[in-house]
Design a protein around this motif. Structure first.
Motif, PDB file in Angstrom:
ATOM      1  N   UNK A  71    -128.052 -37.598  33.438  1.00 15.29           N
ATOM      2  CA  UNK A  71    -127.734 -38.681  32.504  1.00 15.29           C
ATOM      3  C   UNK A  71    -128.068 -38.280  31.077  1.00 15.29           C
ATOM      4  N   UNK A  72    -129.170 -37.556  30.876  1.00 12.10           N
ATOM      5  CA  UNK A  72    -129.519 -37.094  29.529  1.00 12.10           C
ATOM      6  C   UNK A  72    -128.446 -36.161  28.980  1.00 12.10           C
ATOM      7  N   UNK A  73    -127.915 -35.294  29.841  1.00  8.73           N
ATOM      8  CA  UNK A  73    -126.850 -34.371  29.408  1.00  8.73           C
ATOM      9  C   UNK A  73    -125.604 -35.142  28.987  1.00  8.73           C
ATOM     10  N   UNK A  74    -125.313 -36.232  29.694  1.00  6.87           N
ATOM     11  CA  UNK A  74    -124.153 -37.058  29.322  1.00  6.87           C
ATOM     12  C   UNK A  74    -124.410 -37.854  28.041  1.00  6.87           C
ATOM     13  N   UNK A 105    -130.298 -45.838  35.266  1.00  6.82           N
ATOM     14  CA  UNK A 105    -129.686 -44.727  34.546  1.00  6.82           C
ATOM     15  C   UNK A 105    -128.278 -45.077  34.069  1.00  6.82           C
ATOM     16  N   UNK A 106    -127.539 -45.793  34.906  1.00  4.86           N
ATOM     17  CA  UNK A 106    -126.212 -46.267  34.491  1.00  4.86           C
ATOM     18  C   UNK A 106    -126.336 -47.176  33.280  1.00  4.86           C
ATOM     19  N   UNK A 165    -124.724 -46.547  29.528  1.00  7.76           N
ATOM     20  CA  UNK A 165    -123.800 -47.489  28.904  1.00  7.76           C
ATOM     21  C   UNK A 165    -124.376 -48.108  27.628  1.00  7.76           C
ATOM     22  N   UNK A 166    -125.692 -48.157  27.498  1.00 10.03           N
ATOM     23  CA  UNK A 166    -126.278 -48.551  26.213  1.00 10.03           C
ATOM     24  C   UNK A 166    -125.860 -47.560  25.142  1.00 10.03           C
ATOM     25  N   UNK A 167    -125.929 -46.269  25.469  1.00  7.35           N
ATOM     26  CA  UNK A 167    -125.492 -45.252  24.515  1.00  7.35           C
ATOM     27  C   UNK A 167    -124.028 -45.387  24.146  1.00  7.35           C
ATOM     28  N   UNK A 170    -121.001 -51.726  37.936  1.00  2.72           N
ATOM     29  CA  UNK A 170    -122.179 -51.647  38.796  1.00  2.72           C
ATOM     30  C   UNK A 170    -122.684 -52.994  39.287  1.00  2.72           C
ATOM     31  N   UNK A 171    -122.016 -54.073  38.934  1.00  2.00           N
ATOM     32  CA  UNK A 171    -122.319 -55.375  39.543  1.00  2.00           C
ATOM     33  C   UNK A 171    -121.157 -55.802  40.429  1.00  2.00           C
ATOM     34  N   UNK A 172    -119.922 -55.752  39.880  1.00  2.00           N
ATOM     35  CA  UNK A 172    -118.764 -56.243  40.631  1.00  2.00           C
ATOM     36  C   UNK A 172    -117.934 -55.128  41.268  1.00  2.00           C
TER      37      UNK A 172
END
Length: 361
Positions: free
Chosen positions: A64-67, A157-158, A162-164, A259-261
């Protein structure tokens, strides 16, 4: 100091002591590329240095950091352009700190859950989807973060990723691009404030749509829908002078959809979802493998979103009006009122929400 004339005046504004809007945008692109390259190099270095024998948790964190590091580089590039070229403060990008800002953020986060929930409910009621499981881990996710990761960590992590995405895209397309285009159009060839805002909204929305043109499974309808959602994000900025609601909506929309629906989001799927679904029916309605953003059902959610935004602004601000400060930002180093473009702190620019807080924009 008067504006320059001749060739110099085409590129430089003497009164504002900075380049013209088109030149600023061109230079911002350079800063954006440099920041992005720096982020990619940092992510490559991190991936190379990560131990090959690391456990699942460390591997997921590194993935996730790499992304995310390229997004950080883009944010740094955008802020550097705003500071060094545009002579802006954070407030001039819609990032001014105040209770009103945080209230807008909370509203945006809530709306970003409610609208996907509406899409889910409509499609479920219409027989366009069925629920196939709960708290499901997907091994074939587009945004994979590694095997054997606990669902709670995967969700965290997701969310972080998505915050980023939300912060970067709203800072770039609304805070920076929309502001600069509005400033450049206001007063040009007799264009008034409404025309400047309409033009800036169209440009930022189109750019937002085009930026998703390389996403997996993209369609023409998906690009149109994303551009229209860019109009909702722009409206939240123009009606409040803050990009907080747009950031909140952007973040929670992505997280909720994927990630919810359990839908794809802009063509991507995430490694874990609270509800797994299987869609049926025409892709023109549901968006198919691109996700709801590519279908007509999402347009209904968009209309509801505009209505909710209007209701929120009326309640919070006490009125509906365009914030002239978006097109006439205070320039860094100029005292309020000393420069014709300094309008952020002018009395007629305050709102009921702002007047309640001495630190408002």
């Amino acid at each position: 100091m008067t504006d320059g004339t001749g060739l110099r005046g085409l590129f430089w504004n003497d009164r504002e002591r900075r380049p013209r809007a088109l030149v600023r945008l061109a230079l911002a692109l350079v800063f954006l590329v440099v920041g992005g390259v720096g982020g990619v190099l940092a992510s490559s270095a991190l991936a190379a240095l990560a131990p090959s024998t690391a456990g699942a948790t460390v591997t997921a964190l590194v993935t996730v950091a790499v992304r995310t590091l390229p997004l950080v580089g883009f944010v740094v590039g955008t802020l550097a352009a705003a500071w060094l070229v545009d002579r802006r403060e954070l407030a001039d990008l819609g990032l001014g700190r105040s209770p009103a800002w945080w209230a807008d953020l909370a509203f945006g986060l809530a709306l970003g859950v409610a609208l996907p929930g509406l899409v889910f409910a409509v499609e479920l009621a219409a027989g366009l989807l069925r629920v196939t499981g709960t708290l499901v881990t997907r091994t074939d996710a587009s945004l994979a973060i590694g095997p054997s990761v606990a669902p709670a960590l995967a969700l965290a992590l997701v969310l972080g990723y998505f915050v980023g995405v939300g912060v970067f895209e709203e800072l770039l397309f609304r805070g920076y691009l929309l502001t600069n285009v509005a400033e450049g159009l206001a007063g040009w060839r007799g264009i008034g404030l409404g025309g400047a805002f309409a033009g800036a909204t169209a440009v930022s929305g189109l750019a937002f749509g085009v930026a998703h043109g390389a996403n997996p499974n993209v369609t023409g309808l998906a690009l149109v829908n994303i551009a229209l959602f860019g109009g909702l994000f722009a409206a939240s900025y123009l009606l409040t002078g803050r990009i907080a609601a747009a950031i909140g909506l952007h973040i929670s929309w992505n997280v909720s959809i994927a990630s919810i629906f359990g839908f794809p989001v802009s063509g991507f799927s995430t490694p874990v979802t609270l509800v797994a679904v299987e869609q049926s029916g025409p892709a023109v309605l549901t968006g198919g493998s691109f996700g709801p953003e590519g279908g007509l059902v999402a347009l209904g959610a968009l209309v509801v979103g505009f209505g909710a935004l209007v209701a929120w602004v009326r309640w919070r601000e006490g009125e509906l009006r365009w914030h002239e400060s978006v097109s006439r930002s205070r320039l860094r180093g100029d005292s309020a009122g000393a420069d014709p473009v300094a309008a952020r702190d002018a009395p007629d620019e305050s709102t009921p929400a702002d007047r309640d807080d001495s630190s408002a924009e």
